[in-house]
Design an enzyme around this catalytic site. Structure first.
Site, PDB file in Angstrom:
ATOM      1  N   PHE A  15       0.811  -1.226   0.000  1.00  0.00           N
ATOM      2  CA  PHE A  15       0.000   0.000   0.000  1.00  0.00           C
ATOM      3  C   PHE A  15       0.833   1.259   0.000  1.00  0.00           C
ATOM      4  CE2 PHE A  15       0.868  -0.088   4.586  1.00  0.00           C
ATOM      5  CZ  PHE A  15       1.007   1.270   4.855  1.00  0.00           C
ATOM      6  N   LYS A  21      -1.113  -6.899  -9.455  1.00  0.00           N
ATOM      7  CA  LYS A  21      -2.052  -7.039  -8.333  1.00  0.00           C
ATOM      8  C   LYS A  21      -1.699  -5.955  -7.308  1.00  0.00           C
ATOM      9  CE  LYS A  21      -2.975  -8.432  -4.599  1.00  0.00           C
ATOM     10  NZ  LYS A  21      -3.450  -7.501  -3.543  1.00  0.00           N
ATOM     11  N   GLU A  69      -4.922  -3.837  -1.890  1.00  0.00           N
ATOM     12  CA  GLU A  69      -6.368  -3.566  -1.847  1.00  0.00           C
ATOM     13  C   GLU A  69      -6.681  -2.281  -1.071  1.00  0.00           C
ATOM     14  OE1 GLU A  69      -4.550  -6.029  -0.635  1.00  0.00           O
ATOM     15  OE2 GLU A  69      -5.728  -7.376   0.627  1.00  0.00           O
ATOM     16  N   SER A  81       5.311  -6.896   3.380  1.00  0.00           N
ATOM     17  CA  SER A  81       5.871  -7.192   4.697  1.00  0.00           C
ATOM     18  C   SER A  81       6.673  -8.503   4.650  1.00  0.00           C
ATOM     19  CB  SER A  81       4.736  -7.307   5.716  1.00  0.00           C
ATOM     20  OG  SER A  81       3.841  -8.307   5.297  1.00  0.00           O
ATOM     21  N   CYS A 126       9.478   2.033   3.329  1.00  0.00           N
ATOM     22  CA  CYS A 126      10.398   0.937   3.654  1.00  0.00           C
ATOM     23  C   CYS A 126      11.810   1.448   3.874  1.00  0.00           C
ATOM     24  CB  CYS A 126      10.398  -0.089   2.541  1.00  0.00           C
ATOM     25  SG  CYS A 126      10.881   0.647   0.991  1.00  0.00           S
ATOM     26  N   GLU A 152       9.184  -4.050  13.055  1.00  0.00           N
ATOM     27  CA  GLU A 152       8.939  -2.945  12.136  1.00  0.00           C
ATOM     28  C   GLU A 152       7.637  -2.257  12.567  1.00  0.00           C
ATOM     29  OE1 GLU A 152       7.777  -3.912   8.049  1.00  0.00           O
ATOM     30  OE2 GLU A 152       8.829  -2.114   7.377  1.00  0.00           O
TER      31      GLU A 152
HETATM   32  P1  NAD Z   1       1.496  -6.587   2.987  1.00  0.00           P
HETATM   33  O1  NAD Z   1       2.538  -7.633   3.074  1.00  0.00           O
HETATM   34  O2  NAD Z   1       0.386  -6.598   3.952  1.00  0.00           O
HETATM   35  O3  NAD Z   1       0.814  -6.596   1.527  1.00  0.00           O
HETATM   36  C1  NAD Z   1       1.578  -6.589   0.347  1.00  0.00           C
HETATM   37  C2  NAD Z   1       0.803  -7.301  -0.749  1.00  0.00           C
HETATM   38  O4  NAD Z   1       0.604  -8.663  -0.367  1.00  0.00           O
HETATM   39  C3  NAD Z   1      -0.577  -6.714  -1.009  1.00  0.00           C
HETATM   40  O5  NAD Z   1      -0.801  -6.658  -2.401  1.00  0.00           O
HETATM   41  C4  NAD Z   1      -1.508  -7.693  -0.324  1.00  0.00           C
HETATM   42  O6  NAD Z   1      -2.759  -7.777  -0.956  1.00  0.00           O
HETATM   43  C5  NAD Z   1      -0.763  -8.998  -0.449  1.00  0.00           C
HETATM   44  N1  NAD Z   1      -1.064  -9.916   0.668  1.00  0.00           N
HETATM   45  C6  NAD Z   1      -1.427  -9.584   1.933  1.00  0.00           C
HETATM   46  N2  NAD Z   1      -1.596 -10.682   2.668  1.00  0.00           N
HETATM   47  C7  NAD Z   1      -1.351 -11.747   1.869  1.00  0.00           C
HETATM   48  C8  NAD Z   1      -1.351 -13.155   2.063  1.00  0.00           C
HETATM   49  N3  NAD Z   1      -1.652 -13.702   3.243  1.00  0.00           N
HETATM   50  N4  NAD Z   1      -1.034 -13.941   1.020  1.00  0.00           N
HETATM   51  C9  NAD Z   1      -0.726 -13.408  -0.160  1.00  0.00           C
HETATM   52  N5  NAD Z   1      -0.699 -12.073  -0.414  1.00  0.00           N
HETATM   53  C10 NAD Z   1      -0.995 -11.245   0.596  1.00  0.00           C
HETATM   54  O7  NAD Z   1       2.287  -5.178   3.035  1.00  0.00           O
HETATM   55  P2  NAD Z   1       1.678  -3.725   3.137  1.00  0.00           P
HETATM   56  O8  NAD Z   1       1.152  -3.513   4.509  1.00  0.00           O
HETATM   57  O9  NAD Z   1       0.792  -3.455   1.989  1.00  0.00           O
HETATM   58  O10 NAD Z   1       2.995  -2.850   2.904  1.00  0.00           O
HETATM   59  C11 NAD Z   1       3.873  -2.479   3.941  1.00  0.00           C
HETATM   60  C12 NAD Z   1       5.033  -3.427   4.027  1.00  0.00           C
HETATM   61  O11 NAD Z   1       5.740  -3.441   2.793  1.00  0.00           O
HETATM   62  C13 NAD Z   1       6.053  -3.004   5.070  1.00  0.00           C
HETATM   63  O12 NAD Z   1       6.496  -4.151   5.745  1.00  0.00           O
HETATM   64  C14 NAD Z   1       7.176  -2.389   4.246  1.00  0.00           C
HETATM   65  O13 NAD Z   1       8.451  -2.402   4.844  1.00  0.00           O
HETATM   66  C15 NAD Z   1       7.134  -3.239   3.035  1.00  0.00           C
HETATM   67  N6  NAD Z   1       7.767  -2.586   1.902  1.00  0.00           N
HETATM   68  C16 NAD Z   1       9.004  -3.027   1.554  1.00  0.00           C
HETATM   69  C17 NAD Z   1       9.671  -2.421   0.514  1.00  0.00           C
HETATM   70  C18 NAD Z   1      11.049  -2.875   0.102  1.00  0.00           C
HETATM   71  O14 NAD Z   1      11.532  -2.402  -0.892  1.00  0.00           O
HETATM   72  N7  NAD Z   1      11.689  -3.788   0.807  1.00  0.00           N
HETATM   73  C19 NAD Z   1       9.064  -1.363  -0.179  1.00  0.00           C
HETATM   74  C20 NAD Z   1       7.791  -0.959   0.204  1.00  0.00           C
HETATM   75  C21 NAD Z   1       7.155  -1.591   1.258  1.00  0.00           C
END
Ligand code: NAD
Length: 496
Positions: free
Chosen positions: A150, A174, A177, A227, A282, A382
């Site tokens: 997000f 994808k 959401e 994450s 991040c 985090e």
């Molecule tokens: P998230 O892991 O909750 O969601 C990321 C994606 O995974 C979304 O599209 C979501 O729909 C999908 N998803 C969620 N749960 C899932 C599941 N159980 N199975 C399969 N897919 C699933 O992350 P978020 O809250 O949207 O974003 C924040 C996180 O992203 C933080 O941890 C941040 O550090 C990380 N991030 C990392 C970087 C990097 O470059 N390392 C960059 C941006 C964000």
């Protein structure tokens, strides 16, 4: 009644019939403004099929044709990025200037991808054996899946799709959401730029869509950002299905401050990197590791700057917006309570901020916590919000040891005027992206973005040449055109 964000499949909006949706909020208002469709199996298969059907023609489109489409996309994006920024602010909450900033960083990858004819050039070696030449090419993979978080609804997808498309692949995107509309806007822009239908598809959904992409035999690769627990799952599951995968995970970024550092620069940098985008980056700095006696001099400077920050609606010219959802806001706020219980000192408490915005917004003001025990969850987890921790250490060595003991390895920075110390740091620290007197060392598009340890699963980072390699497969061709002196039978390896 709220409207629904659907899918974009084969060049047009695809109205979902899954019956499942998820709320999308305007975080500064604290109200649900729309719902996003969550795809079912029929919709997942439709998106993948559209991409698969579009692949043969797009793969064979000339390099100059592909380059022209990317170039046009860049021009349209540059002209109309204000529209996209407004969409991002209305669903993510970050302030408008920051939304524009993320688009600009994404646009840099589009500009890098415009150079695709050069980036895909192979090698040619004449006469590796007499009359035999060897050359290499790079070819697209096919259908590629991109799954984004997000916090950067425009920039993170743009780390991947410009290069994927320029290299001749077709995409199923994808989005998160929580803020899905940016990708839908981008899909329409691609169409306007002349990208053939089916090359870029948007599949809105949740775990079911993600698993559908991973398990489909028609999807060649997965690029994921999110994450750490989900990144690990994506990496393991994609590998199980034989997919090429890059899964970027979470972070806990430290800023090591040596006693000789310019503390005015340090204080500015801590504010920018700690509270920009409400800490939902991040590459945000979440821990200042202050080598004694720095902390007592630095904290008043940080506090003075914090008192001037305006938290509020990102459309009103504020410095910092709300958090993305109420649930996330409450989770971040709970760490302040944990800090108090664990014996840390809450220097600035953002839990009841004065805001330039509606009362119902998901607000949490900038928060500063000193003397955070490294055993506390405030340090080990985090937080992903506007909470900046200070950890005091006695020496450079203790600081580096602390950073290297962490589970994440995304970004870090050192602040010092000692070139030798900075050089030692960049050599010793076990982190993928390092800043020297630069707090958020996000590499430019022609370098690659990615961390170490729990911040990246897989070996290939995003964009730069690693991105080009990820989205292509190499071939080496050994070729001989017969001439009258071809030499007859020889059962050994050719040697001259
Ligand atoms: P998230 O892991 O909750 O969601 C990321 C994606 O995974 C979304 O599209 C979501 O729909 C999908 N998803 C969620 N749960 C899932 C599941 N159980 N199975 C399969 N897919 C699933 O992350 P978020 O809250 O949207 O974003 C924040 C996180 O992203 C933080 O941890 C941040 O550090 C990380 N991030 C990392 C970087 C990097 O470059 N390392 C960059 C941006 C964000």
């Amino acid at each position: 009644m709220s409207n629904v964000v659907n899918h974009w499949i084969n060049g047009s909006e695809f109205v979902s019939t899954s019956g499942r949706t998820s709320p999308v909020y305007d975080p500064a208002l604290g109200v649900e403004t729309k719902r996003v469709a969550l795809a079912n199996q029929v919709e997942i298969l439709a998106a993948i099929k559209a991409a698969k059907d579009a692949f043969p023609a797009w793969r064979d489109a000339s390099l100059s044709k592909r380059q022209q489409v990317i170039f046009k996309f860049r021009e349209l994006l540059n002209d109309r990025k204000g529209e996209l920024a407004e969409i991002i602010t209305s669903e993510h909450g970050k302030v408008l200037s920051d939304a524009l900033g993320e688009i600009t960083r994404g646009q840099e990858v589009v500009e890098f991808a415009v150079g695709i004819p050069h980036l895909l050039k192979g090698y040619y070696s004449e006469n590796v054996s007499t009359g035999v030449d060897v050359y290499s090419t790079r070819q697209p993979l096919g259908v590629v899946g991109i799954i984004s978080p997000f916090n950067f609804p425009a920039m993170v997808p743009m780390w991947f799709f410009p290069i994927a498309i320029a290299a001749g692949n077709t995409v199923v995107m994808k989005p998160s959401e929580k803020d899905p509309s940016a990708s839908m806007w981008v899909a329409k822009l691609w169409q306007e730029a002349g990208l053939p239908d089916g090359v870029f598809n948007v599949l809105n959904g949740d775990k079911e869509s993600v698993d559908g992409l991973i398990e489909s035999p028609d999807v060649e690769s997965i690029s994921f950002v999110g994450s750490t627990p989900i990144a690990k799952y994506i990496y393991e599951n994609s590998s199980k299905y034989g997919k090429r995968v890059q899964a970027l995970g979470g972070a806990k970024n430290h800023m090591l401050v040596l006693p000789d550092a310019d503390l005015e620069l340090v204080a500015d940098s801590a504010i920018n990197a700690g509270f920009g985008s409400a800490g939902e980056r991040c590459m945000a700095i979440s821990v200042v590791v202050a080598v004694e006696p720095v902390a007592d001099q630095l904290i008043p400077k940080i506090v003075a700057r914090m008192s001037k920050l305006v938290t509020g609606d990102g459309r009103r010219g504020c410095d910092m917006g709300p958090l993305v959802t109420r649930e996330h806001r409450d989770k971040v706020a709970s760490y302040v309570e944990i800090a108090e219980k664990d014996g840390a000192v809450v220097v600035v408490d953002g839990r009841n901020p004065q805001v330039n915005g509606e009362a119902g917004g998901f607000w949490l003001g900038p928060t500063l916590i000193d003397k955070v025990p490294t055993t506390s969850k405030v340090y080990t987890e985090e937080i992903f919000g506007p909470v900046l921790s200070i950890v005091r250490v006695k020496s450079y060595d203790e600081g580096v040891a602390l950073i290297n003991s962490g589970a994440f390895g995304n970004g870090t920075a050192i602040f010092t005027n000692d070139g030798g110390a900075a050089r030692k740091f960049q050599n010793e620290v076990e982190v993928g992206m390092i800043g020297v007197n630069v707090p958020i060392p996000v590499p430019v598009a022609y370098y690659s973005f990615g961390g170490w340890k729990n911040s990246l699963f897989g070996v290939t980072k995003a964009h730069g040449m690693e991105g080009v390699h990820f989205f292509t497969r190499g071939k080496a061709i050994t070729s001989r055109w017969l001439d009258p002196s071809h030499g007859g039978i020889n059962l050994g390896f050719p040697q001259n």
